[in-house]
Design a protein around this motif. Sequence first.
Motif, PDB file in Angstrom:
ATOM      1  N   ILE A  20     129.693  27.414 -45.166  1.00 16.66           N
ATOM      2  CA  ILE A  20     128.362  26.825 -45.292  1.00 16.66           C
ATOM      3  C   ILE A  20     128.349  25.544 -44.472  1.00 16.66           C
ATOM      4  CG2 ILE A  20     126.694  25.750 -46.850  1.00 16.66           C
ATOM      5  CD1 ILE A  20     127.540  27.674 -49.009  1.00 16.66           C
ATOM      6  N   PHE A  21     127.326  25.405 -43.643  1.00 19.12           N
ATOM      7  CA  PHE A  21     127.164  24.210 -42.818  1.00 19.12           C
ATOM      8  C   PHE A  21     126.026  23.380 -43.394  1.00 19.12           C
ATOM      9  CE2 PHE A  21     129.008  27.494 -40.177  1.00 19.12           C
ATOM     10  CZ  PHE A  21     130.041  26.823 -39.534  1.00 19.12           C
ATOM     11  N   TRP A  22     126.277  22.104 -43.585  1.00 21.10           N
ATOM     12  CA  TRP A  22     125.314  21.253 -44.272  1.00 21.10           C
ATOM     13  C   TRP A  22     124.320  20.572 -43.338  1.00 21.10           C
ATOM     14  CZ3 TRP A  22     124.727  21.938 -49.268  1.00 21.10           C
ATOM     15  CH2 TRP A  22     125.772  22.547 -49.966  1.00 21.10           C
ATOM     16  N   ASP A  23     124.410  20.854 -42.047  1.00 21.43           N
ATOM     17  CA  ASP A  23     123.402  20.340 -41.120  1.00 21.43           C
ATOM     18  C   ASP A  23     123.292  21.285 -39.941  1.00 21.43           C
ATOM     19  OD1 ASP A  23     125.072  19.279 -38.715  1.00 21.43           O
ATOM     20  OD2 ASP A  23     126.072  18.442 -40.479  1.00 21.43           O
TER      21      ASP A  23
ATOM     22  N   ASP B 295     119.804  12.595 -42.073  1.00 17.04           N
ATOM     23  CA  ASP B 295     119.972  12.407 -43.514  1.00 17.04           C
ATOM     24  C   ASP B 295     118.894  13.110 -44.333  1.00 17.04           C
ATOM     25  OD1 ASP B 295     117.988  10.602 -42.637  1.00 17.04           O
ATOM     26  OD2 ASP B 295     118.353   9.274 -44.338  1.00 17.04           O
ATOM     27  N   ILE B 296     118.010  13.848 -43.682  1.00 18.78           N
ATOM     28  CA  ILE B 296     117.008  14.633 -44.403  1.00 18.78           C
ATOM     29  C   ILE B 296     117.093  16.074 -43.909  1.00 18.78           C
ATOM     30  CG2 ILE B 296     114.571  14.961 -44.961  1.00 18.78           C
ATOM     31  CD1 ILE B 296     114.110  12.031 -44.544  1.00 18.78           C
ATOM     32  N   LEU B 297     117.494  16.980 -44.787  1.00 15.80           N
ATOM     33  CA  LEU B 297     117.661  18.395 -44.472  1.00 15.80           C
ATOM     34  C   LEU B 297     118.671  18.637 -43.358  1.00 15.80           C
ATOM     35  CD1 LEU B 297     114.033  19.900 -44.647  1.00 15.80           C
ATOM     36  CD2 LEU B 297     115.855  20.076 -46.332  1.00 15.80           C
ATOM     37  N   GLY B 298     119.548  17.663 -43.101  1.00 17.93           N
ATOM     38  CA  GLY B 298     120.537  17.838 -42.042  1.00 17.93           C
ATOM     39  C   GLY B 298     119.904  18.019 -40.686  1.00 17.93           C
TER      40      GLY B 298
ATOM     41  N   TYR C  41     109.266  25.857 -40.508  1.00 17.88           N
ATOM     42  CA  TYR C  41     110.110  25.104 -41.443  1.00 17.88           C
ATOM     43  C   TYR C  41     111.543  25.052 -40.929  1.00 17.88           C
ATOM     44  CZ  TYR C  41     112.608  23.805 -45.683  1.00 17.88           C
ATOM     45  OH  TYR C  41     113.440  23.174 -46.589  1.00 17.88           O
ATOM     46  N   ASN C  42     112.036  26.178 -40.449  1.00 15.69           N
ATOM     47  CA  ASN C  42     113.388  26.221 -39.905  1.00 15.69           C
ATOM     48  C   ASN C  42     113.492  25.368 -38.633  1.00 15.69           C
ATOM     49  OD1 ASN C  42     115.270  28.322 -37.883  1.00 15.69           O
ATOM     50  ND2 ASN C  42     116.171  27.369 -39.687  1.00 15.69           N
ATOM     51  N   ALA C  43     112.514  25.491 -37.750  1.00 18.11           N
ATOM     52  CA  ALA C  43     112.519  24.738 -36.495  1.00 18.11           C
ATOM     53  C   ALA C  43     112.252  23.249 -36.704  1.00 18.11           C
ATOM     54  CB  ALA C  43     111.486  25.320 -35.531  1.00 18.11           C
ATOM     55  N   MET C  44     111.742  22.891 -37.861  1.00 13.27           N
ATOM     56  CA  MET C  44     111.460  21.494 -38.192  1.00 13.27           C
ATOM     57  C   MET C  44     112.706  20.628 -38.111  1.00 13.27           C
ATOM     58  SD  MET C  44     109.466  20.298 -41.657  1.00 13.27           S
ATOM     59  CE  MET C  44     110.828  20.722 -42.766  1.00 13.27           C
ATOM     60  N   THR C  45     113.877  21.252 -38.151  1.00 10.61           N
ATOM     61  CA  THR C  45     115.126  20.499 -38.049  1.00 10.61           C
ATOM     62  C   THR C  45     115.187  19.669 -36.764  1.00 10.61           C
ATOM     63  OG1 THR C  45     117.524  20.695 -38.193  1.00 10.61           O
ATOM     64  CG2 THR C  45     116.412  22.372 -36.894  1.00 10.61           C
TER      65      THR C  45
ATOM     66  N   ARG D  40     109.298   8.850 -46.986  1.00 10.12           N
ATOM     67  CA  ARG D  40     109.713   8.952 -45.581  1.00 10.12           C
ATOM     68  C   ARG D  40     109.231  10.249 -44.952  1.00 10.12           C
ATOM     69  NH1 ARG D  40     115.826   8.587 -45.033  1.00 10.12           N
ATOM     70  NH2 ARG D  40     115.292   8.806 -42.828  1.00 10.12           N
ATOM     71  N   VAL D  41     109.360  11.349 -45.680  1.00 10.06           N
ATOM     72  CA  VAL D  41     108.934  12.638 -45.144  1.00 10.06           C
ATOM     73  C   VAL D  41     107.415  12.684 -45.008  1.00 10.06           C
ATOM     74  CG1 VAL D  41     108.918  15.133 -45.519  1.00 10.06           C
ATOM     75  CG2 VAL D  41     110.975  13.808 -46.031  1.00 10.06           C
ATOM     76  N   ALA D  42     106.708  12.142 -45.986  1.00 12.82           N
ATOM     77  CA  ALA D  42     105.247  12.085 -45.886  1.00 12.82           C
ATOM     78  C   ALA D  42     104.820  11.273 -44.666  1.00 12.82           C
ATOM     79  CB  ALA D  42     104.658  11.486 -47.164  1.00 12.82           C
TER      80      ALA D  42
END
Length: 344
Positions: free
Chosen positions: A109-112, A248-251, A238-242, A326-328
Amino acid sequence: MTAPVDVERLTRWMQQNVAGFEGPLTLEQFKGGQSNPTYRVRTPARSYVLRRKPPGPLLKGAHAVEREARVMAALAKAGFPVPAVYGLCTDDGVIGSWFFVMDMVEGRIFWDASFSDVPREQRAAYMDAMNATLAALHRVDYTAIGLADYGRAGGYVSRQIARWSKQYLEDTLAGRHPAMDRLVEWLPQHLPAADDTAVTHGDFRADNMIFHPTEPRVLAVLDWELSTLGDPLADFAYNAMTFRMPPDILGGIAGIDLAAHGLPTEAQYVAAYCARTGRAGIPDLDFYVVFNMFRFAAILHGIRGRAARGTASSADAQAMGDRFARVADLAWQQAAAIEARGGR
């Protein structure tokens, strides 16, 4: 940690419902699990995974472990990589809340999304495996695997905006934030015309999948609580939002030198998904990113509320909740950029 599990009752249930089970068993709660607490169930011969609803009062429709079990069992029939589901318990009397038991898939499992734990020259392949897996999900014929009633066809994004806006506005213990208030008004006014339907995961990111121990290959996709019949473009965004989220947010991988890290650009990642799903492009990608940032902010807001009520399932729920503002703010910055370009 959540309330302790009655091991004796759980053992009896597994003896009656999980083929081949042989005790004794021990439990170890996994880290994370902001929503549904998850445990490794060890026995002398093998390990399982138990995923349960959290204890305490819950929002209507939230923590639907029964939906997770159903969609995973259906997708397994289509050859999609999910753990095998062995049983679902809807009797609160066994361990205090509903739960299901599934296979323990061994892997990485990769966390980022930077995949920094693998050599630079392999990282693009891991990103591409994630991309290919999501594209495969969106190509599944949901009617053929018995999921025609797993959600409603069409109108997904507008319903999601209404749902998360309502939860945000009603959860007074978690507080309000100006950027979030603006998004509640802005999003319904900028809905895209596209409105496709597919099985959507709802939380598709690197740490919700198990990769092969040594290869860039996805063995299992986890955490299906937010899955439904929805808009595949919203799910992909959502996936591409990375690419637009900080580490530090969703990796996230925003701000890092992608080329130096051996990673594709956002445009390359989008093009790969479009090629796999037969699309010429995603004209409304920026809107979908705003929507997903808003939805994620609303989820963080809910975690903040659960922490205030003392029903959060994770020890770091307070820290997660504090990231809500922060996300908002990030979401509103994206929306303002659309406005500045003269977007809808």
